[in-house]
Design a protein around this motif. Structure first.
Motif, PDB file in Angstrom:
ATOM      1  N   GLY A   1     -39.446  31.226  -0.089  1.00 25.57           N
ATOM      2  CA  GLY A   1     -38.728  31.653  -1.280  1.00 25.57           C
ATOM      3  C   GLY A   1     -37.248  31.848  -1.035  1.00 25.57           C
TER       4      GLY A   1
ATOM      5  N   GLU B   1     -31.283  28.557  -8.857  1.00 22.79           N
ATOM      6  CA  GLU B   1     -32.720  28.450  -8.599  1.00 22.79           C
ATOM      7  C   GLU B   1     -33.192  29.797  -8.069  1.00 22.79           C
ATOM      8  OE1 GLU B   1     -34.329  24.685  -6.706  1.00 22.79           O
ATOM      9  OE2 GLU B   1     -32.216  24.573  -6.144  1.00 22.79           O
TER      10      GLU B   1
ATOM     11  N   ARG C   1     -36.653  31.572  -6.707  1.00 26.12           N
ATOM     12  CA  ARG C   1     -38.034  31.323  -6.295  1.00 26.12           C
ATOM     13  C   ARG C   1     -38.507  32.461  -5.390  1.00 26.12           C
ATOM     14  NH1 ARG C   1     -38.923  25.891  -7.332  1.00 26.12           N
ATOM     15  NH2 ARG C   1     -37.048  24.660  -7.721  1.00 26.12           N
TER      16      ARG C   1
ATOM     17  N   ARG D   1     -40.914  34.945  -3.389  1.00 22.41           N
ATOM     18  CA  ARG D   1     -42.238  34.840  -2.786  1.00 22.41           C
ATOM     19  C   ARG D   1     -42.545  36.199  -2.151  1.00 22.41           C
ATOM     20  NH1 ARG D   1     -41.964  31.219  -5.676  1.00 22.41           N
ATOM     21  NH2 ARG D   1     -42.330  28.993  -5.298  1.00 22.41           N
TER      22      ARG D   1
ATOM     23  N   ASP E   1     -41.352  29.895 -11.145  1.00 23.01           N
ATOM     24  CA  ASP E   1     -39.940  29.927 -10.781  1.00 23.01           C
ATOM     25  C   ASP E   1     -39.059  29.589 -11.974  1.00 23.01           C
ATOM     26  OD1 ASP E   1     -40.814  30.311  -8.095  1.00 23.01           O
ATOM     27  OD2 ASP E   1     -41.078  28.150  -7.899  1.00 23.01           O
TER      28      ASP E   1
ATOM     29  N   ARG F   1     -34.898  28.083 -13.131  1.00 23.05           N
ATOM     30  CA  ARG F   1     -33.681  27.418 -12.732  1.00 23.05           C
ATOM     31  C   ARG F   1     -32.721  27.403 -13.916  1.00 23.05           C
ATOM     32  NH1 ARG F   1     -34.029  22.994 -10.057  1.00 23.05           N
ATOM     33  NH2 ARG F   1     -32.052  22.150 -10.739  1.00 23.05           N
TER      34      ARG F   1
END
Length: 338
Positions: A52, A123, A125, A127, A168, A170
């Motif tokens: 991530g 972006e 993302r 995790r 996710d 963006r």
């Protein structure tokens, strides 16, 4: 985007309870919360594909980058220079002043165009739990809420956001000279509500408040020798690696990075090593930062007292502890020293 940038190609930001590493491409590839020694939220530094990250970058084959700190602060500036224009990204975390442990921590990111036009790509993302804890995503206008069983993360930005797969987000935003945009990523408990959406004036006030915090702290140093900028930068780094609620410094903000490629020493350094902590605090004391030295002395005195009062009193100190003084370390950490 580089898969595994060098450690030297990163800057460090933090709020005195946790910290993040940001590459010179504007990628947050390490961030553990709510404490230094917590599981990672962004940990692409260890695993690019599953760890991530949170990227804010200017893309293009002819883009060059330069990373630096705003003078005498922990405010990180990443400058993107392209044939079409120059963009800057400023990253910071609002410093803790209370000394009370909290689950809420915010990473602030401000983009601006200083010449021509630049297009920033976003972006996000996350995790959670080093990628082992799945999360749900809810996108509501300018807020993306990521919720796992143990933690929630909230991305808020005036960059238009869209889903990128089920988990996710963006976005992309073109800025012209003088224009500013921002993004913040806030972590909190799993049931927490998103923080209020900040406006430009509030973000600007928070930025200069953080600048003032760090510059005031640096001005208390009594160092008057050569290369003061380098000395102050080292002091700020030591301060960033100190857990304010207890006064205990950690050895490093990361884990799993080998001291030598192919070697065995890839330990978790997000703990307080009595020897290393003493050396770090001695350096701060020599520079005149007596408050930090007193806090660590209190923390260390408590560890000695606990040992003396225990059922097997008189045992020596452990070589390392959690930042709150807890002597019980994860089994995988202890196994490295057996």
């Amino acid at each position: 985007m580089k898969r595994y940038p060098l450690i030297a190609e990163h800057g460090l930001v933090g709020d005195l309870q946790t910290a993040a590493l940001i590459s010179d491409e504007g990628v947050v590839d390490w961030f553990a919360a709510p404490r230094f020694d917590s599981p990672g939220v962004f940990s692409a530094l260890l695993d690019h594909d599953r760890g991530g990250y949170f990227r804010l970058s200017v893309d293009g084959p002819d883009v060059t980058v330069k990373q630096l700190y705003y003078p005498d602060t922990a405010m990180l500036v990443t400058r993107f220079m392209s044939p079409d224009g120059v963009g800057e990204l400023m990253d910071w975390m609002p410093p803790d002043r209370t000394g009370r442990p909290t689950d809420r921590h915010a990473l602030m990111r401000v983009m601006r165009c200083t010449r021509g036009t630049v297009a920033f790509t976003l972006e996000c993302r996350p995790r959670f739990g080093f990628g082992r804890s799945p999360h749900d995503l809810r996108l509501d206008g300018r807020t993306a809420a990521f919720r796992s069983a143990a933690m929630a993360g909230f991305l808020q930005s005036n960059v238009p956001l869209e889903r990128d797969g089920p988990h996710d987000v963006r976005g992309r935003l073109e800025l012209s000279e003088g224009q500013i945009a921002g993004a913040s990523f806030t972590v909190d408990g799993p049931e927490a509500a998103p923080p209020p959406l900040p406006d430009v004036a509030e973000v600007e006030a928070a930025l200069w408040d953080a600048v003032d915090f760090w510059q005031r702290w640096v001005r208390t140093a009594r160092y008057r020798g050569r290369w003061p900028d380098m000395v102050h930068r080292s002091a700020i780094t030591l301060k960033l690696l100190t857990y304010l609620p207890s006064g205990a410094p950690i050895a490093a903000p990361t884990l799993g990075l080998p001291e030598q490629v192919g070697g065995e020493r890839n330990w978790d350094y997000r703990y307080t090593w009595v020897r290393d902590g003493s050396l770090a605090v001695r350096a701060l004391l020599d520079l005149g930062f007596a408050e930090e030295a007193a806090a660590f002395t209190d923390w260390l005195t408590a560890r000695v007292t606990e040992r003396a009062a225990g059922p097997s009193g008189g045992r020596p100190l452990q070589i390392m502890y959690r930042v709150d003084g807890d002597p019980s370390l994860p089994e995988e950490v202890l196994a490295e020293f057996e």
